[in-house]
Design an enzyme around this catalytic site. Structure first.
Site, PDB file in Angstrom:
ATOM      1  N   ASP A 355       0.833  -1.206   0.000  1.00  0.00           N
ATOM      2  CA  ASP A 355       0.000   0.000   0.000  1.00  0.00           C
ATOM      3  C   ASP A 355       0.868   1.258   0.000  1.00  0.00           C
ATOM      4  O   ASP A 355       1.983   1.263   0.543  1.00  0.00           O
ATOM      5  CB  ASP A 355      -0.898  -0.016   1.236  1.00  0.00           C
ATOM      6  CG  ASP A 355      -2.037   0.979   1.116  1.00  0.00           C
ATOM      7  OD1 ASP A 355      -2.329   1.424  -0.009  1.00  0.00           O
ATOM      8  OD2 ASP A 355      -2.633   1.310   2.159  1.00  0.00           O
ATOM      9  N   HIS A 372       3.459   3.360  -8.780  1.00  0.00           N
ATOM     10  CA  HIS A 372       3.442   1.921  -9.020  1.00  0.00           C
ATOM     11  C   HIS A 372       4.729   1.475  -9.708  1.00  0.00           C
ATOM     12  O   HIS A 372       5.245   0.383  -9.428  1.00  0.00           O
ATOM     13  CB  HIS A 372       2.219   1.557  -9.856  1.00  0.00           C
ATOM     14  CG  HIS A 372       0.920   1.919  -9.195  1.00  0.00           C
ATOM     15  ND1 HIS A 372       0.464   1.272  -8.066  1.00  0.00           N
ATOM     16  CD2 HIS A 372      -0.002   2.885  -9.484  1.00  0.00           C
ATOM     17  CE1 HIS A 372      -0.699   1.808  -7.696  1.00  0.00           C
ATOM     18  NE2 HIS A 372      -0.998   2.792  -8.543  1.00  0.00           N
ATOM     19  N   LEU A 464      11.773 -20.243  -3.817  1.00  0.00           N
ATOM     20  CA  LEU A 464      10.713 -19.338  -3.370  1.00  0.00           C
ATOM     21  C   LEU A 464       9.553 -19.345  -4.368  1.00  0.00           C
ATOM     22  O   LEU A 464       9.767 -19.215  -5.570  1.00  0.00           O
ATOM     23  CB  LEU A 464      11.285 -17.921  -3.239  1.00  0.00           C
ATOM     24  CG  LEU A 464      10.292 -16.793  -2.995  1.00  0.00           C
ATOM     25  CD1 LEU A 464       9.664 -16.916  -1.610  1.00  0.00           C
ATOM     26  CD2 LEU A 464      10.982 -15.432  -3.157  1.00  0.00           C
TER      27      LEU A 464
END
Length: 588
Positions: A355, A372, A464
């Site tokens: 956020d 972004h 991962l």
């Protein structure tokens, strides 16, 4: 198309002729793809058949058959690094991988499983049967999907409805087993699950004795009906490029015709392979050829050039079946290293609400969408940090179902950034498996295809797992799961009065996603915003004030360190004041 190398041309011709002789229906389907792609399809099909033939050669013992399969695989492994092979089938496959830049490592497990098949198979239930069948078929079909991706087809074999796709392959496998029933029984193999055989008492004994009986007739009728249900998946071709859609539809028609031939064979099924009438096959293929010709005339697929490196330069070869070691992520510029966390205290799954991108941009006098872009750099560094500290699962909230309410310019910029990052893939040399979670509805189809392609190309990585949530909403996920349970209950396969938490978890769109141990939100907000409500039911919450673009891997390390100091009781009583806080984690 193939080049002037006589040995290579001969190798491809052999693959073509072997496919035509052993699998005429598959050969006819390959004739529906663009001319430039046919040699690659012949090579893939011939390789799969060669390995099966080695495993099925009953002139040798089971141990020798398995050893032959392994020797073939080991030879291919070596030859993928040298760029050629004395074996014609492997020569064509090595050239195909190099020419179309295919990563054959996804085939390794499927190939080695054939060596196990040489010792015979038995299945207790449909679940085990499906796992075996999909494990054998899916990697080969994924290579064909990747081939179309490399060829630049606008909607590359868009089989994004995974359950329908896999069920279609189940139908293909079942039709193949029923067709080869006589040959398998002659070798002592019965590749049907006990769960299916038990429906018709006596059928297994009669089949083993090569005896046609009412029980066998009932079993065959039941299985062919099941095969028709699995093969009939009309949603698979919805929205697909007309070329691949035509191939898939023709494949379904041929499989249905094959199941009809099995049904009509009667006692002859135990003596020979049934085949549809030539007139039936011709009737099905004639319109498919016309549709395919029109589709590919509108989307030409050029052949890639043969790879011919100069003598003084090293050749460029495809990746071997077994992946080389991945490199370590670059260190943080500060030189700081991750803290040492005891294995038993490490979270398995960290989920992040990233956020504050828009507010970061506004604070810096920039348009919101620039926040972004800056946030993408933070994602890369956090992924590097997750690898360094040994995290197994990292899930990132990239675009929610509620984000469509934002300004169209901002939503467009977010999707463009997702498209660019997915295409560029900055983790290519790292042991990172990429997945995405969310609804394909409303997303640009090219973005869905890119996300699917990246998920397929990294599916065999074991380090991962990074899951990117795109067009995701938690309540929507729960509603979809409830609908899936309702459909299963309506079909009679689930008693609604016995539905429990495990049933619900198994019907989630991503049932293999582990529960979230730590949910971290940046941007100075303290709510979970409809993010993974089922998986995060027992998650520890961690809120930080920094906007996401200001975050780096050290913030992840601090979040994980704080997590290790939390007491994970899950409703149990905590330790007495004089006792150390060593409560077990969930599941312990």
């Amino acid at each position: 198309m193939i080049g002037d190398d006589p040995a290579l041309r001969s190798a491809y011709r052999l693959c073509r002729d072997r496919t035509r002789r052993q699998d005429p229906a598959e050969y006819a389907l390959i004739q529906l793809v663009p001319v430039a792609l046919r040699p690659a399809c012949w090579a893939l099909w011939a390789a799969a058949n060669t390995i099966d033939d080695l495993a099925d050669d009953r002139t040798a013992s089971a141990g020798e058959r398995a050893a032959r399969v392994r020797r073939w695989i080991d030879a291919l492994e070596r030859e993928l690094t040298t760029g050629t092979s004395p074996d014609p089938v492997r020569r064509a496959l090595v050239d195909t991988a190099a020419r179309w830049r295919l990563d054959l490592s996804g085939l390794h497990h499927a190939m080695t499983e054939v060596a196990v098949d040489a010792h015979g198979r038995r299945f207790a239930d449909w679940s085990g049967w499906r796992a075996w069948g999909r494990g054998n078929l899916l990697p080969w079909f994924e290579q064909v999907r990747d081939l179309f991706d490399r060829a630049g087809v606008p909607v590359a074999l868009r089989l994004d409805r995974q359950e329908s796709y896999e069920r279609f392959l189940d139908g293909m496998r079942l039709a193949d087993i029923l067709t080869d029933l006589s040959a398998d029984l002659a070798q002592g193999d019965l590749l049907l699950p006990a769960e299916a055989l038990d429906r018709c008492p006596g059928a297994e004994e009669d089949l083993t004795a090569l005896r046609w009986s009412p029980a066998v007739a009932g079993l065959v009728a039941h299985l062919t009906d099941l095969g028709r249900q699995w093969v009939t998946q009309p949603s698979l071709t919805r929205g697909m490029h007309p070329g691949p859609a035509t191939v898939l539809a023709a494949m379904a028609d041929l499989l249905l015709a094959q199941l009809d031939a099995v049904d009509a064979a009667g006692p002859a099924l135990l003596r020979a392979r049934p085949r549809p009438a030539l007139l039936t096959t011709a009737r099905l293929l004639a319109p498919a050829r016309a549709r395919a010709a029109l589709a590919w005339s509108l989307t030409p697929v050029p052949a890639p050039p043969a790879r011919r490196p100069a003598p003084h330069l090293p050749a460029v070869h495809p990746r071997p079946l077994r992946r080389p070691a991945f490199r370590s992520p670059p260190p943080h510029p500060s030189g700081e290293r991750p803290p040492r966390i005891p294995v038993e205290r490490m979270p398995t799954h960290v989920a992040v609400i990233m956020d504050g991108n828009g507010r970061w941009a506004q604070r810096h006098g920039l348009p919101r969408h620039e926040g972004h872009r800056a946030g993408a750099a933070a994602v890369r560094d956090v992924v590097h940090g997750a690898l360094e500290i040994g995290l197994r699962h990292l899930t990132l909230y990239a675009f929610s179902t509620e984000n469509w309410k934002r300004d169209p310019e901002e939503t467009g910029a977010i999707l463009d950034l997702l498209r660019q990052e997915t295409r560029a893939y900055p983790f290519e040399d790292l042991d990172v498996r990429m997945r995405w979670h969310g609804r394909a509805d409303n997303l640009p189809q090219d973005l869905v295809d890119l996300l699917d392609m990246r998920e397929r190309s990294t599916r065999d990585r074991t380090g991962l797992t990074v899951t990117t949530c795109v067009n995701y909403g938690g309540r929507d996920e729960i509603a979809r799961t409830a609908a899936a349970l309702a459909r299963r209950a309506r079909s009679g396969r689930l008693d609604p009065d016995l539905i429990g938490e495990q049933d619900f978890a198994e019907h989630l769109p991503r049932p293999d996603m582990p529960d979230v141990d730590l949910l971290w939100r940046t941007g100075n907000e303290q709510r979970t915003s409809n993010f993974l409500p089922w998986q995060a039911a027992y998650a520890e919450l961690h809120f930080t004030p920094d906007h996401w673009p200001d975050v780096d891997r050290r913030d992840l390390w601090r979040a994980i360190t704080e997590y290790t100091h939390r007491q994970r009781r899950h409703g149990a009583a905590g330790p007495a004041p004089h006792e150390p806080a060593t409560a077990p984690r969930e599941g312990a």
